[in-house]
Motif scaffolding. Structure first.
Motif, short mmCIF file in Angstrom:
data_model
loop_
_atom_site.label_atom_id
_atom_site.label_comp_id
_atom_site.label_asym_id
_atom_site.label_seq_id
_atom_site.Cartn_x
_atom_site.Cartn_y
_atom_site.Cartn_z
N SER A 42 7.44 43.30 27.93
CA SER A 42 8.57 43.35 28.87
C SER A 42 9.16 41.96 29.10
O SER A 42 8.42 41.01 29.34
CB SER A 42 8.11 43.91 30.22
OG SER A 42 7.66 45.23 30.06
N GLY A 43 10.47 41.89 29.01
CA GLY A 43 11.18 40.66 29.33
C GLY A 43 10.93 39.49 28.41
O GLY A 43 11.15 38.35 28.80
N SER A 44 10.50 39.74 27.18
CA SER A 44 10.20 38.62 26.29
C SER A 44 11.42 38.07 25.57
O SER A 44 11.37 36.97 25.03
CB SER A 44 9.13 39.02 25.27
OG SER A 44 9.54 40.14 24.53
N TYR A 45 12.52 38.82 25.59
CA TYR A 45 13.74 38.35 24.93
C TYR A 45 14.95 38.52 25.84
O TYR A 45 14.98 39.39 26.69
CB TYR A 45 14.02 39.14 23.64
CG TYR A 45 13.05 38.86 22.54
CD1 TYR A 45 13.14 37.69 21.79
CD2 TYR A 45 12.06 39.77 22.22
CE1 TYR A 45 12.26 37.44 20.75
CE2 TYR A 45 11.17 39.53 21.19
CZ TYR A 45 11.27 38.37 20.46
OH TYR A 45 10.39 38.11 19.45
N ILE A 46 15.93 37.66 25.58
CA ILE A 46 17.25 37.78 26.20
C ILE A 46 18.22 38.08 25.06
O ILE A 46 18.18 37.42 24.02
CB ILE A 46 17.67 36.48 26.92
CG1 ILE A 46 16.69 36.17 28.06
CG2 ILE A 46 19.09 36.60 27.45
CD1 ILE A 46 16.89 34.81 28.68
N SER A 70 19.25 26.92 16.30
CA SER A 70 19.10 26.76 17.75
C SER A 70 18.03 27.69 18.31
O SER A 70 17.86 27.78 19.53
CB SER A 70 20.43 27.05 18.44
OG SER A 70 21.42 26.19 17.99
N GLY A 71 17.34 28.42 17.43
CA GLY A 71 16.29 29.33 17.88
C GLY A 71 16.81 30.69 18.28
O GLY A 71 16.11 31.47 18.93
N GLN A 89 11.22 32.84 27.30
CA GLN A 89 10.48 31.66 27.77
C GLN A 89 11.21 30.36 27.48
O GLN A 89 10.94 29.34 28.11
CB GLN A 89 9.09 31.64 27.15
CG GLN A 89 9.10 31.41 25.65
CD GLN A 89 7.71 31.57 25.05
OE1 GLN A 89 6.81 32.10 25.69
NE2 GLN A 89 7.55 31.12 23.82
N GLU A 90 12.16 30.40 26.54
CA GLU A 90 12.95 29.21 26.23
C GLU A 90 14.13 29.04 27.18
O GLU A 90 14.90 28.10 27.05
CB GLU A 90 13.45 29.28 24.78
CG GLU A 90 12.33 29.25 23.77
CD GLU A 90 12.83 29.36 22.35
OE1 GLU A 90 14.01 29.03 22.09
OE2 GLU A 90 12.04 29.80 21.50
N GLY A 91 14.28 29.98 28.10
CA GLY A 91 15.35 29.90 29.09
C GLY A 91 16.59 30.67 28.66
O GLY A 91 16.69 31.12 27.52
#
Length: 178
Positions: A42-46, A70-71, A89-91
């Motif tokens: 859950s919530g690991s990607y944007i 840029s990842g 996690q990278e914002g």
């Protein structure tokens, strides 16, 4: 898991895909109506979308390569509509498309939608006036003409949403350009 949504308002679809990611369902593939999700953390990607005006141009590959460096990972592409994701996690991240480009894209979608609405309205009304002028009722024709009018009503709602979104973007553009 497959979900079906008509992709008319890309910003609403982007929000929905991010809501699904928060619930642990990550976008794997999509078309203009079918979205395939896979279970994950859950919530690991944007997720963000972009509508590439650059399709077939020489700098499309450069743009996609820049995002990759840029990842930012390209999830899938359907026509010129692309979904990207980045680890949460990278914002947060944004794909910066200027408001004028967004307005132009929305205007194109509105034109297509309005054309479909007017075509179905014309066919429906013309057919219905012909159905009522005859002594015997053609129920198949009547049903088809009523379906055209139902399409008019159903497509009117997304058109209204797009008009509101375009007007909001215009106001923002005017506020920031003054």
């Amino acid at each position: 898991m497959h979900k079906y949504r008509l992709m008319i308002n890309p910003y609403a679809i982007e929000k929905w895909v991010n809501d699904m990611a928060c619930k642990g369902w990550h976008l794997k593939k999509f078309t203009w109506i079918r979205f395939t999700f896979e279970r994950g953390e859950s919530g690991s990607y944007i997720y963000r979308h972009d509508e590439l005006e650059r399709v077939g141009t020489h700098y499309e590959e450069e743009y996609l390569e820049f995002l990759k460096s840029s990842g930012i990972e390209q999830v899938d592409r359907s026509g010129n509509f692309v979904f990207f994701r980045k680890a949460a996690q990278e914002g947060p991240f944004e794909l910066y498309t200027d408001k004028k480009t967004k307005l132009g894209t929305l205007s194109k979608k509105m034109t297509v939608l309005l054309s479909l609405i007017l075509l179905n309205l014309l066919i429906g009304i013309t057919g219905l006036t012909g159905d009522f002028s005859e002594r015997t009722m053609d129920w198949v024709g009547f049903t088809m003409n009523m379906l055209n009018l139902i399409v008019v009503v159903l497509f009117s709602f997304p058109l209204i949403k797009l008009i509101r979104l375009r007007n909001r973007l215009k106001r923002e553009l005017n506020v920031f350009s003054d």
